[in-house]
Design a protein around this motif. Structure first.
Motif: not given
Length: 184
Positions: A148-149, A152, A155
């Motif tokens: 997920k990092s 992120v 993004r």
């Protein structure tokens, strides 16, 4: 994916696909089961040498049931043309046979496996100002698995971009196959 719903609500689904890449020469070498409304009705396979599929209905379903499925596939499944495959000028429509549907399901299953693998190793984006381009985000540490990092971080770098790792898999696969956003 791997399902078709007929007009009367019956659902045709392929499960348990076993694919043998080494034996796939002219066609997919595979074994699978086809279910109608959740009940196994047909075993289907192909030896991968260019011949037709072998279709074995269960005893309860019988060859009459297989003929009925074949007829319903031809009548209700979307037609297809050669323009996507071989001849861009040929717009002749063809019925979708049960065999064609089965081979398409194996192809879709293989695509899903491929794109799942890609999305687990790399972050892919489509930028707003370049909707027909798919970009891979590279990380200095070359992660073995995208976390997920990483999403992120991507993004943060590309706040306006669509991150393919962050949308439903079937939507990401459609974008990959289209070479960018649909209707861009």
């Amino acid at each position: 994916m791997l399902k078709f719903v007929f007009k009367n609500g019956d659902t045709l689904e392929m499960k348990g696909i076993k694919y043998l890449e080494a034996n796939s020469e002219e066609t997919y070498c595979f074994n699978a089961n086809v279910y109608l409304n959740g009940k196994k009705v047909i075993e289907v396979s192909n030896d991968g040498h260019g011949g037709a599929n072998r279709e074995y209905p269960t005893e309860a379903f019988g060859y009459g049931g297989l003929r009925d499925i074949e007829k319903r596939c031809r009548e209700e499944m979307p037609k297809w043309t050669m323009d996507h495959f071989v001849d861009p000028e040929n717009k002749t429509e063809h019925d979708t046979t049960f065999e064609h549907w089965c081979l398409s399901q194996v192809g879709d299953w293989l695509d899903e496996k491929h794109y799942k693998r890609q999305l687990s190793k790399k972050v892919f984006i489509v930028e707003k100002n370049e909707p027909n381009e798919i970009y891979e985000i590279k990380f200095l540490n070359k992660p073995k698995k995208i976390e997920k990092s990483h999403i992120v971080s991507a993004r943060g770098l590309y706040p306006e971009a669509l991150i393919l790792n962050d949308i439903p898999l079937n939507e990401a696969i459609a974008i990959f196959k289209n070479g960018g956003l649909l209707n861009a």
